[in-house]
Motif scaffolding. Sequence first.
Motif, PDB file in Angstrom:
ATOM      1  N   ASP A  60       0.776  -1.404   0.057  1.00  0.00           N
ATOM      2  CA  ASP A  60       0.009   0.107  -0.157  1.00  0.00           C
ATOM      3  C   ASP A  60       0.867   1.104  -0.024  1.00  0.00           C
ATOM      4  O   ASP A  60       0.548   2.406  -0.531  1.00  0.00           O
ATOM      5  CB  ASP A  60      -0.873  -0.054   1.263  1.00  0.00           C
ATOM      6  CG  ASP A  60      -2.203  -0.469   0.868  1.00  0.00           C
ATOM      7  OD1 ASP A  60      -2.571  -0.824  -0.223  1.00  0.00           O
ATOM      8  OD2 ASP A  60      -2.834  -1.223   1.977  1.00  0.00           O
ATOM      9  N   ARG A  61       1.953   1.319   0.438  1.00  0.00           N
ATOM     10  CA  ARG A  61       2.773   2.445   0.733  1.00  0.00           C
ATOM     11  C   ARG A  61       4.083   2.247  -0.390  1.00  0.00           C
ATOM     12  O   ARG A  61       4.302   3.413  -0.895  1.00  0.00           O
ATOM     13  CB  ARG A  61       3.646   2.386   2.066  1.00  0.00           C
ATOM     14  CG  ARG A  61       2.587   2.380   3.185  1.00  0.00           C
ATOM     15  CD  ARG A  61       3.190   2.096   4.572  1.00  0.00           C
ATOM     16  NE  ARG A  61       2.348   2.825   5.565  1.00  0.00           N
ATOM     17  CZ  ARG A  61       0.966   2.274   5.986  1.00  0.00           C
ATOM     18  NH1 ARG A  61       0.286   1.498   5.173  1.00  0.00           N
ATOM     19  NH2 ARG A  61       0.424   3.015   6.983  1.00  0.00           N
ATOM     20  N   TRP A  62       4.440   1.325  -0.858  1.00  0.00           N
ATOM     21  CA  TRP A  62       5.587   1.141  -1.597  1.00  0.00           C
ATOM     22  C   TRP A  62       5.428   1.155  -3.238  1.00  0.00           C
ATOM     23  O   TRP A  62       5.808   1.824  -4.012  1.00  0.00           O
ATOM     24  CB  TRP A  62       6.564  -0.133  -1.393  1.00  0.00           C
ATOM     25  CG  TRP A  62       7.689  -0.317  -2.117  1.00  0.00           C
ATOM     26  CD1 TRP A  62       8.760   0.463  -2.272  1.00  0.00           C
ATOM     27  CD2 TRP A  62       8.019  -1.307  -3.148  1.00  0.00           C
ATOM     28  NE1 TRP A  62       9.836   0.283  -3.283  1.00  0.00           N
ATOM     29  CE2 TRP A  62       9.323  -1.043  -3.799  1.00  0.00           C
ATOM     30  CE3 TRP A  62       7.358  -2.422  -3.634  1.00  0.00           C
ATOM     31  CZ2 TRP A  62       9.951  -1.720  -4.825  1.00  0.00           C
ATOM     32  CZ3 TRP A  62       8.039  -2.996  -4.360  1.00  0.00           C
ATOM     33  CH2 TRP A  62       9.204  -2.769  -5.028  1.00  0.00           C
ATOM     34  N   GLY A  63       4.058   0.867  -3.499  1.00  0.00           N
ATOM     35  CA  GLY A  63       3.306   0.728  -4.791  1.00  0.00           C
ATOM     36  C   GLY A  63       2.902  -0.662  -4.849  1.00  0.00           C
ATOM     37  O   GLY A  63       3.760  -1.679  -4.969  1.00  0.00           O
ATOM     38  N   ARG A  64       1.641  -0.732  -5.570  1.00  0.00           N
ATOM     39  CA  ARG A  64       0.877  -2.061  -5.476  1.00  0.00           C
ATOM     40  C   ARG A  64       1.431  -2.845  -6.911  1.00  0.00           C
ATOM     41  O   ARG A  64       2.012  -3.982  -6.964  1.00  0.00           O
ATOM     42  CB  ARG A  64      -0.478  -1.917  -5.747  1.00  0.00           C
ATOM     43  CG  ARG A  64      -1.001  -1.574  -4.235  1.00  0.00           C
ATOM     44  CD  ARG A  64      -2.702  -1.234  -4.566  1.00  0.00           C
ATOM     45  NE  ARG A  64      -3.113  -0.842  -3.116  1.00  0.00           N
ATOM     46  CZ  ARG A  64      -4.326  -0.585  -2.934  1.00  0.00           C
ATOM     47  NH1 ARG A  64      -5.196  -0.182  -3.917  1.00  0.00           N
ATOM     48  NH2 ARG A  64      -4.633   0.205  -1.683  1.00  0.00           N
ATOM     49  N   VAL A  65       1.940  -2.310  -8.050  1.00  0.00           N
ATOM     50  CA  VAL A  65       2.032  -2.730  -9.131  1.00  0.00           C
ATOM     51  C   VAL A  65       3.683  -3.181  -9.179  1.00  0.00           C
ATOM     52  O   VAL A  65       4.099  -4.314  -9.489  1.00  0.00           O
ATOM     53  CB  VAL A  65       2.206  -1.820 -10.354  1.00  0.00           C
ATOM     54  CG1 VAL A  65       2.807  -2.386 -11.740  1.00  0.00           C
ATOM     55  CG2 VAL A  65       0.791  -1.407 -10.679  1.00  0.00           C
ATOM     56  N   ARG A  66       4.690  -2.483  -8.688  1.00  0.00           N
ATOM     57  CA  ARG A  66       5.900  -2.989  -8.220  1.00  0.00           C
ATOM     58  C   ARG A  66       6.005  -3.898  -7.535  1.00  0.00           C
ATOM     59  O   ARG A  66       6.774  -5.000  -7.433  1.00  0.00           O
ATOM     60  CB  ARG A  66       6.723  -1.782  -7.669  1.00  0.00           C
ATOM     61  CG  ARG A  66       7.277  -0.677  -8.717  1.00  0.00           C
ATOM     62  CD  ARG A  66       8.147   0.249  -7.854  1.00  0.00           C
ATOM     63  NE  ARG A  66       7.632   0.932  -7.045  1.00  0.00           N
ATOM     64  CZ  ARG A  66       8.389   1.818  -6.285  1.00  0.00           C
ATOM     65  NH1 ARG A  66       9.631   2.177  -6.480  1.00  0.00           N
ATOM     66  NH2 ARG A  66       7.655   2.427  -5.396  1.00  0.00           N
ATOM     67  N   SER A  67       5.168  -4.285  -6.539  1.00  0.00           N
ATOM     68  CA  SER A  67       5.159  -5.390  -5.348  1.00  0.00           C
ATOM     69  C   SER A  67       4.461  -6.684  -6.280  1.00  0.00           C
ATOM     70  O   SER A  67       4.931  -7.708  -5.791  1.00  0.00           O
ATOM     71  CB  SER A  67       4.008  -4.796  -4.448  1.00  0.00           C
ATOM     72  OG  SER A  67       4.770  -3.839  -3.629  1.00  0.00           O
ATOM     73  N   LEU A  68       3.718  -6.521  -6.867  1.00  0.00           N
ATOM     74  CA  LEU A  68       3.016  -7.569  -7.703  1.00  0.00           C
ATOM     75  C   LEU A  68       4.148  -8.284  -8.603  1.00  0.00           C
ATOM     76  O   LEU A  68       4.122  -9.565  -8.606  1.00  0.00           O
ATOM     77  CB  LEU A  68       1.853  -7.287  -8.582  1.00  0.00           C
ATOM     78  CG  LEU A  68       0.651  -6.713  -7.853  1.00  0.00           C
ATOM     79  CD1 LEU A  68      -0.377  -6.602  -9.020  1.00  0.00           C
ATOM     80  CD2 LEU A  68       0.262  -7.984  -7.071  1.00  0.00           C
ATOM     81  N   VAL A  69       5.022  -7.465  -9.269  1.00  0.00           N
ATOM     82  CA  VAL A  69       6.053  -8.065 -10.210  1.00  0.00           C
ATOM     83  C   VAL A  69       7.208  -8.418  -9.028  1.00  0.00           C
ATOM     84  O   VAL A  69       7.554  -9.776  -9.440  1.00  0.00           O
ATOM     85  CB  VAL A  69       6.899  -6.891 -10.826  1.00  0.00           C
ATOM     86  CG1 VAL A  69       8.088  -7.470 -11.718  1.00  0.00           C
ATOM     87  CG2 VAL A  69       5.615  -6.403 -11.729  1.00  0.00           C
ATOM     88  N   LEU A  70       7.450  -8.147  -8.081  1.00  0.00           N
ATOM     89  CA  LEU A  70       8.479  -8.611  -7.239  1.00  0.00           C
ATOM     90  C   LEU A  70       7.965 -10.020  -6.739  1.00  0.00           C
ATOM     91  O   LEU A  70       8.756 -10.982  -6.535  1.00  0.00           O
ATOM     92  CB  LEU A  70       8.870  -7.625  -6.119  1.00  0.00           C
ATOM     93  CG  LEU A  70       9.788  -8.310  -4.784  1.00  0.00           C
ATOM     94  CD1 LEU A  70      11.004  -8.394  -5.889  1.00  0.00           C
ATOM     95  CD2 LEU A  70       9.829  -7.359  -4.063  1.00  0.00           C
ATOM     96  N   MET A  71       6.927 -10.145  -6.269  1.00  0.00           N
ATOM     97  CA  MET A  71       6.056 -11.278  -5.903  1.00  0.00           C
ATOM     98  C   MET A  71       6.024 -12.400  -6.717  1.00  0.00           C
ATOM     99  O   MET A  71       6.305 -13.443  -6.373  1.00  0.00           O
ATOM    100  CB  MET A  71       4.620 -10.956  -5.359  1.00  0.00           C
ATOM    101  CG  MET A  71       4.350 -10.076  -3.815  1.00  0.00           C
ATOM    102  SD  MET A  71       2.671  -9.739  -3.967  1.00  0.00           S
ATOM    103  CE  MET A  71       2.880  -8.269  -2.759  1.00  0.00           C
ATOM    104  N   ALA A  72       5.663 -12.272  -7.817  1.00  0.00           N
ATOM    105  CA  ALA A  72       5.602 -13.209  -8.971  1.00  0.00           C
ATOM    106  C   ALA A  72       7.260 -13.473  -9.312  1.00  0.00           C
ATOM    107  O   ALA A  72       7.209 -14.802  -9.402  1.00  0.00           O
ATOM    108  CB  ALA A  72       5.145 -12.554 -10.389  1.00  0.00           C
TER     109      ALA A  72
END
Length: 414
Positions: A60-72
């Motif tokens: 929520d703070r760092w950026g949802r889209v960037r987080s999704l890429v890192l998770m995958a």
Amino acid sequence: MFGLTFALLLSDYMSRQALNAVFPFLKEEWALSDSRLAALNSVVALVVGLLTFPLSLLADRWGRVRSLVLMATTWSIATLLCALAADYGQLLGARVLTGVGEAAYGSVGIAVVLGMFSPHHRASLSGAFMAGGSFGSVIGVALGGVIAVQLSWRWSFAAMAIFGLLLAVLFRVFVSQAKVDRYQRGDTTATGGETTTGAGYRAPVSSLFSVAAVNCAYIGSGLQLFAAAVLLAWTPSFLNRYYAMPPDRAGAVAAVLVLVIGAGMIFCGLVTDRLSHERPTRRWTTAVSYGLLAAVLLIVGFNLDVSGLQLVLVGAGAFFSAGASGPAAAMVANLTHDSIRATGFGSLTLVNSLLGMALGPFVVGVLADRLGLLAALRLAPLAYVGAIVALLIGKRCYPAGLARLAKLDQRLST
């Protein structure tokens, strides 16, 4: 956006559930007990449960889209490490890392998706998005079983890893936070009890747990997934042991059952939105109805002798087994502020993982070692009793929860 996010959710569950198709190979090669096999499955859900809240808050703070890429990228690399594991300990460690990567994907992904559509379609969208878990499980179990028979169980994991890495690259190329922000839809006050969303402020995290109704939605959702998680994890072994199906055929038949679970989630979400458009409290009623239907059908089905009728009733129960997922997610969305909604879904994922996806397969594995797998499966649907009680209490508290959220929104905006 929905297509790519959904495809990554497929990859998420393909990587997670391919393990179930190779249970017989691991049991034979490493002489593992059912409880140790169950631990390989449940440890992912356990890690997801422990990390989903802090990682969702970070997203929520760092950026949802960037987080999704890192998770995958993380879960795909972890799945590749599963293929390279030399013993049980290494495989268990790789599964832990898989859970780290998958921990917040569902909560962040659904927060992004729901933000781009009308609030009146939340149960349908939530059901459809979360059904990706079932569809991914179908592909993972079926494809994993075929690859394991034709090549080896290691190639089952390797294939899932390659697919996930390719999707992560596509997501990074075609999706950006700017595009997501451009199409963002705010909440609107309506007869459906939705709340307005202001910009420039953030609700306190404590508001995710200060409303009785949302806590009941968390618990009800988690407990109703107990039996669904058991079906996802243990159906291939059930068919292998009691119907004498080889692993590849058991995986294929189990995949059909998992597909039924996903279809039921979509159907139940659509029905809920249609029935609750003017009366939002009906979301609670439909969720209770789905749990009751699933409990009755599964209890009767698993108490029948091995037969075609048994499979039909178990399949019917599976159709409704996770039907409350869409309504529960919609209720959480309605009872949490937009600024921390991904964290709210992280809380939902936490409870879903701890009470359902992690607890269900592990408890049945432990009971199977002592009572036999069929006896353990007969006990699993009793978890719906707790889910129904929680949802009925939540329905009673729902109006007060909406009023409290509206006051919070007004206070923050001023």
